[in-house]
Design a protein around this motif. Structure first.
Motif, PDB file in Angstrom:
ATOM      1  N   CYS A 226       0.946  -1.368  -0.023  1.00  0.00           N
ATOM      2  CA  CYS A 226      -0.110  -0.046   0.089  1.00  0.00           C
ATOM      3  C   CYS A 226       0.878   1.309  -0.032  1.00  0.00           C
ATOM      4  O   CYS A 226       1.986   1.151   0.231  1.00  0.00           O
ATOM      5  CB  CYS A 226      -1.034  -0.132   1.223  1.00  0.00           C
ATOM      6  N   ASN A 227       0.222   2.321  -0.452  1.00  0.00           N
ATOM      7  CA  ASN A 227       0.993   3.615  -0.198  1.00  0.00           C
ATOM      8  C   ASN A 227       0.022   4.797   0.253  1.00  0.00           C
ATOM      9  O   ASN A 227      -1.084   4.511   0.083  1.00  0.00           O
ATOM     10  CB  ASN A 227       1.621   4.137  -1.630  1.00  0.00           C
ATOM     11  N   PHE A 228       0.413   5.906   0.718  1.00  0.00           N
ATOM     12  CA  PHE A 228      -0.415   7.042   1.294  1.00  0.00           C
ATOM     13  C   PHE A 228      -0.083   8.177   0.532  1.00  0.00           C
ATOM     14  O   PHE A 228       1.055   8.325   0.195  1.00  0.00           O
ATOM     15  CB  PHE A 228      -0.095   6.854   2.694  1.00  0.00           C
ATOM     16  N   HIS A 229      -1.251   9.009   0.752  1.00  0.00           N
ATOM     17  CA  HIS A 229      -1.025  10.376   0.434  1.00  0.00           C
ATOM     18  C   HIS A 229      -0.271  11.176   1.284  1.00  0.00           C
ATOM     19  O   HIS A 229       0.142  10.747   2.349  1.00  0.00           O
ATOM     20  CB  HIS A 229      -2.525  10.977   0.366  1.00  0.00           C
ATOM     21  N   GLU A 230       0.565  12.141   0.651  1.00  0.00           N
ATOM     22  CA  GLU A 230       1.691  12.909   0.983  1.00  0.00           C
ATOM     23  C   GLU A 230       1.432  13.514   2.683  1.00  0.00           C
ATOM     24  O   GLU A 230       1.729  14.010   3.351  1.00  0.00           O
ATOM     25  CB  GLU A 230       2.425  13.689   0.285  1.00  0.00           C
ATOM     26  N   SER A 231      -0.074  13.860   2.663  1.00  0.00           N
ATOM     27  CA  SER A 231      -0.800  14.582   3.809  1.00  0.00           C
ATOM     28  C   SER A 231      -0.849  13.529   4.960  1.00  0.00           C
ATOM     29  O   SER A 231      -1.273  14.222   6.075  1.00  0.00           O
ATOM     30  CB  SER A 231      -2.182  15.313   3.392  1.00  0.00           C
ATOM     31  N   VAL A 232      -0.839  12.359   4.670  1.00  0.00           N
ATOM     32  CA  VAL A 232      -1.070  11.359   5.908  1.00  0.00           C
ATOM     33  C   VAL A 232       0.089  11.342   6.740  1.00  0.00           C
ATOM     34  O   VAL A 232       1.088  11.197   6.320  1.00  0.00           O
ATOM     35  CB  VAL A 232      -1.320   9.848   5.156  1.00  0.00           C
ATOM     36  N   ARG A 233      -0.324  11.240   7.850  1.00  0.00           N
ATOM     37  CA  ARG A 233       0.760  11.059   9.042  1.00  0.00           C
ATOM     38  C   ARG A 233       0.345   9.603   9.584  1.00  0.00           C
ATOM     39  O   ARG A 233      -0.568   9.337  10.046  1.00  0.00           O
ATOM     40  CB  ARG A 233       0.713  11.889  10.257  1.00  0.00           C
ATOM     41  N   LEU A 234       1.471   8.830   9.800  1.00  0.00           N
ATOM     42  CA  LEU A 234       1.659   7.306  10.173  1.00  0.00           C
ATOM     43  C   LEU A 234       2.342   7.295  11.648  1.00  0.00           C
ATOM     44  O   LEU A 234       2.495   6.187  11.941  1.00  0.00           O
ATOM     45  CB  LEU A 234       2.370   6.401   9.143  1.00  0.00           C
ATOM     46  N   ASP A 235       2.171   8.259  12.444  1.00  0.00           N
ATOM     47  CA  ASP A 235       2.816   8.203  13.642  1.00  0.00           C
ATOM     48  C   ASP A 235       2.216   6.968  14.428  1.00  0.00           C
ATOM     49  O   ASP A 235       3.031   6.462  15.321  1.00  0.00           O
ATOM     50  CB  ASP A 235       2.339   9.630  14.426  1.00  0.00           C
ATOM     51  N   SER A 236       0.913   6.549  14.463  1.00  0.00           N
ATOM     52  CA  SER A 236       0.372   5.576  15.300  1.00  0.00           C
ATOM     53  C   SER A 236      -0.237   4.533  14.581  1.00  0.00           C
ATOM     54  O   SER A 236      -0.889   3.633  15.078  1.00  0.00           O
ATOM     55  CB  SER A 236      -0.762   6.172  16.132  1.00  0.00           C
ATOM     56  N   PHE A 237       0.404   4.570  13.158  1.00  0.00           N
ATOM     57  CA  PHE A 237      -0.270   3.635  12.184  1.00  0.00           C
ATOM     58  C   PHE A 237      -0.076   2.103  12.573  1.00  0.00           C
ATOM     59  O   PHE A 237      -0.750   1.035  12.798  1.00  0.00           O
ATOM     60  CB  PHE A 237       0.073   3.614  10.765  1.00  0.00           C
ATOM     61  N   ASP A 238       1.504   1.801  12.804  1.00  0.00           N
ATOM     62  CA  ASP A 238       1.903   0.663  13.408  1.00  0.00           C
ATOM     63  C   ASP A 238       1.385   0.069  14.655  1.00  0.00           C
ATOM     64  O   ASP A 238       1.207  -1.085  14.806  1.00  0.00           O
ATOM     65  CB  ASP A 238       3.335   0.677  13.602  1.00  0.00           C
TER      66      ASP A 238
END
Length: 418
Positions: A226-238
């Protein structure tokens, strides 16, 4: 210039597929497979390395050092390389040193000693993209009393699926290309938190999600990449599979994903064609909806190429059939069956009687098919990817914008061999 690129397995299913210019029919891989498979049966030698079919140049590997298993296990790397090497069908660079600075996936090494390499045509003798029609995903903006713009946000989970069935009904390949699309009509650009399934896994860890429950139920979700839009923050995704973002203006993809884990296809297709006397044949096509009865598919179209010497066709629908149409496309020799809607759990049958202008001297199944299908299924997705909640930062205690989360599944390439 390259319009379409694909690599097929020994069974004829796509291992790697890229359509760069949308100039070639989606069934071109199937046409290529059938042409090579039946080449020797038509009294000719092995298929040559290069040949022309339907006006397009087809290439066969002369000697392969790769193998099917290594391609399947490294498909993410292969796709990344293809995306960097070719842009809109035109080769940009093939320099290894240049590609090293753009490609970051590490290859998965396969023990070549125990695997047979991809050979030439004989391998077959063994036995884009995201957005559907605007009617499905178009956001409707309403105004509040007094002419004020209504505060609302739309999130669409859109999945385009590709499935190939063998002539005996087995699934040869199944793939999902999905996107989470967002369109915001919120003033002030507040921060949004979007939570997905907690048991979402990225990367092929094995297993199957064929133990299907329902499109609205939760379950293990395994995405290949998968890939994400540049505006998405993944701080708590994991940690909790939550995406945080401040949505930009307009519509944009929050996340694109791909899944090749086995899933239960929404439709089963059975097709039979057999001779029914001199210069005649009968076709029977059955379509069964495998999704729950509270789900309805719409704009369903089933097509089947018939022998080129077919002069006419007559159709017979099941008793009481409503919202169905049939047509024989004489210009391209195709049967077409349209169904306005199909309710989950239902089965529909079409019978067609063909009249030929000449006698067939070959196996009729070689000159007909495959059966292909297009459809749209609102509020349904095969991957089970779910938006668990959509949280919007509050400006005040009375601020409560409308939230719309919608699911839709469409056919990308849905094919059954006969």
């Amino acid at each position: 210039m390259i319009s379409q690129f694909f690599v097929l397995s020994q069974r004829g299913d796509n291992i790697v597929f890229r359509d760069y210019r949308s100039e070639v029919a989606k069934g071109s891989a199937e046409i290529f497979f059938r042409k090579v498979k039946f080449w020797k049966e038509d009294g000719q030698e092995e298929a040559p390395p290069v040949f022309v079919e339907c006006g397009w140049c087809e290439l066969l590997p002369c000697e392969g050092v790769l193998n099917e298993d290594s391609l399947r296990k490294n498909f993410v790397l292969v796709y990344e390389l293809l995306d960097e090497v070719i842009d809109f069908g035109y080769v940009q660079t093939t320099s290894t040193e240049v590609l090293k600075s753009y490609v970051f996936n590490e290859p998965i090494v396969i023990d070549a000693a125990r695997l047979q390499p991809l050979g030439p045509a004989a391998i077959f003798m063994q036995g884009t993209k995201r957005m559907p029609g605007t009617a499905v995903t178009k956001s409707v903006v309403a105004n509040e009393p007094g002419g004020r713009k209504r505060e609302e946000i739309f999130v669409d989970i859109i999945e385009k699926i590709s499935v190939t069935f063998s002539s005996s009904g087995y699934i040869l390949t199944s793939e999902v290309d999905g996107t989470i699309q967002m369109k915001s009509y919120l003033s002030g650009n507040p921060e949004i938190r979007l939570a997905l399934n907690e048991d979402l896994s990225i990367g092929r860890g094995g297993g199957s999600i064929y133990d299907y429950r329902s499109s609205s139920g939760s379950g293990a979700v395994i995405l290949d990449d998968c890939n994400f839009h540049e505006s998405v923050r993944l701080d708590s995704f994991d940690m909790d599979r939550t995406l945080a973002l401040v949505p930009p203006d307009g519509e944009f993809p929050v996340m694109n994903y791909r899944m090749t884990q086995e899933f239960k296809p929404p439709f089963r297709i059975n097709c039979l064609i057999e001779e029914a006397g001199q210069l005649k044949a009968e076709v029977i096509i059955k379509v069964r909806a495998e999704f729950p009865s509270n789900i309805t598919a719409n704009t369903v179209v089933v097509q089947m190429p018939v022998p080129k010497y077919t002069a006419r066709a007559s159709f017979e629908l099941e008793p009481g059939a409503v919202g169905q149409r049939t047509d024989f496309k004489e210009s391209n020799k195709k049967l077409e069956w349209g169904l306005k809607k199909i309710v989950g759990g239902s089965e529909h049958t079409l019978r067609a009687k063909l009249t030929f202008s000449q006698e067939s001297h070959a196996n009729i199944t070689k000159e007909a098919g495959p059966v292909s299908m297009t459809f749209t299924i609102p509020m349904y997705n095969v991957s089970r990817l779910q938006v668990k909640y959509l949280q919007i930062a509050k400006k005040s205690s009375s601020y409560n914008p409308y939230r719309w989360v919608r699911y839709v599944t469409q056919a990308n390439s849905y094919v059954a061999r006969i």
